[in-house]
Scaffold this motif. Structure first.
Motif: not given
Length: 328
Positions: A108-130
Motif C-alpha cells: 500500500a505504501a508503494a501504491a502511495a509512491g505511485a500516486v506521488r509519481t503520477l501527481n508529479a508527472a501532472l504537476g498537481r494533486q490529481a489522485v482523489l483516492a486509493v
C-alpha cells in the motif's frame, strides 16, 4: 451530491491491454474514454510491478500528460492484491500474521509512491483516492486460506495514515465476503467488519461500495442498497462504483463472476438495471450537504475479448448513457 456530478470511469477494465500489448490501440481507448461526456476522472490499476499500467508505466505517464486537465484519478490496488494472494494466502491488510500484514502495508505504501509519481508527472494533486482491500481470504474456493480480522485491519490503517498520500484518500473498497455454502470470487471480510475496523482506526479512511461485488455476495440486486445504507449510516461512504454482474453466463464472463458486466439494456442479463441504478441515486441524494455529500461515483465496464477499439468505446459510451439517464 447531485446526479450531475461526473463519473470516475474504470476504462482499464475494457482496455485492449487485457488481450495483449498494442500501444496504438491502448492509447486510442484511453484518450477516447477520457473525453466521453460526463467523465470527470479515471480509475487506474496499481500492478505488482509497482507501475500504473500492466505493460509500461512510463508509457502511461507520458499518455496521461496529454489527457484533459480536469481529470481526477482513483488508483485501485486490486491487481496487486490478487497477485500477491496467489503467492501467499496470508497476504493482506487484515492478516492475522505479522508477515502477511506488513507485506500488505508495504505494498500500500508503494501504491502511495505511485500516486506521488503520477501527481508529479501532472504537476498537481490529481489522485482523489486509493482503493485498498481487506485481504486475505478466510476461505478460498471452499478451502481454508489466510486468517483475517478487524484488529489487524485497523492496525494497518493506522500505519498507513502516516504514509505520504499526496492528497489522495485511502479507501477500503468492499468486495464479496466469504459466505457458507457459496463459492466467493474475492471472499474477503464482511462490510460490517470493515466499517468496524475503519471506525476503530480513527484514521478517516473511507469505504467504497462496488455494486457488482455486493450483488455477487448477496446473490441478488438489492445487496448493494443495503451496503450503501450501512456506509451512509456510518458516515464513512467515500464512493460508489457501478459494476454489473449477471446470474447467468454472458459474453462478458461466467454467472456471478466479478467481470464488470455493463448495465441493462446494454447487456440484457445484467442485474444492474435502470431501476437498480435509480435506487442507488436516490440513496445518495438522501443526504444533500451532509457528511456523505462528497461521495464519488464510478462506473466499471468490461468488453468481450477481441473487441475492436470502437466497440470498446461504444460499450463505455452506451453504459454511461444508461447510468446518467438513471440519475447517477
Amino acid at each position: 451530491m447531485s446526479g450531475s456530478a461526473g463519473l470516475i470511469l474504470s476504462s482499464y477494465a475494457a482496455a485492449p491491454a487485457l488481450d495483449g500489448w498494442n500501444p496504438e490501440a491502448e492509447a486510442a481507448l484511453l484518450h477516447a474514454a477520457a473525453r466521453l461526456p460526463g467523465v470527470s476522472g479515471l480509475e487506474i490499476p496499481f500492478y505488482p510491478t509497482g507501475q500504473l499500467h500492466k505493460y509500461d508505466g512510463d508509457w502511461f505517464l507520458e499518455q496521461v500528460r496529454h489527457l484533459p486537465d480536469h481529470l481526477a484519478f482513483v488508483v485501485t490496488t486490486i491487481p496487486d492484491t490478487m497477485s500477491r494472494l496467489d503467492g501467499s494466502a496470508d497476504f493482506g491488510l487484515a492478516s492475522l500474521t505479522a508477515a502477511g500484514r506488513q507485506a500488505a502495508v508495504a505494498r500500500a505504501a508503494a501504491a502511495a509512491g505511485a500516486v506521488r509519481t503520477l501527481n508529479a508527472a501532472l504537476g498537481r494533486q490529481a489522485v482523489l483516492a486509493v482503493h485498498l482491500y481487506s485481504a486475505p481470504r478466510p476461505v478460498s474456493h471452499g478451502v481454508p486460506a489466510g486468517s483475517a480480522g478487524t484488529g489487524p485491519l485497523a492496525a494497518s490503517l493506522e500505519q498507513l495514515a502516516a504514509v505520504g498520500w499526496d492528497g489522495a484518500r485511502p479507501v477500503l473498497e468492499h468486495c464479496d465476503a466469504a459466505k457458507p455454502g457459496q463459492t466467493p470470487v474475492k471472499g474477503f471480510i464482511t462490510l460490517e467488519e470493515e466499517l468496524e475496523a475503519v471506525t476503530t482506526s480513527g484514521t478517516g479512511t473511507g469505504v467504497a461500495v462496488n455494486w457488482g461485488r455486493s450483488a455477487i455476495e448477496g446473490r441478488n440486486g438489492s445487496a448493494a442498497d443495503r451496503h450503501i445504507g450501512e456506509c451512509l449510516d456510518s458516515e464513512l461512504l467515500a464512493g460508489v462504483v457501478l459494476s454489473g454482474c449477471a446470474p447467468v453466463a454472458t459474453r462478458f464472463g461466467e454467472a456471478w463472476d466479478d467481470c464488470h458486466v455493463p448495465p441493462a439494456p446494454v447487456e440484457p442479463a445484467s442485474l444492474l438495471t435502470p431501476a437498480a441504478i435509480r435506487s442507488v441515486s436516490a440513496a445518495l441524494e438522501s443526504t444533500p450537504g451532509g457528511p456523505n455529500s462528497e461521495v464519488y461515483r464510478g462506473l466499471k465496464v468490461s468488453a468481450p475479448r477481441g473487441s475492436s477499439v470502437a466497440r470498446r468505446v461504444g460499450l463505455l459510451s452506451d453504459s454511461i448513457d444508461v447510468v446518467r439517464a438513471a440519475g447517477f
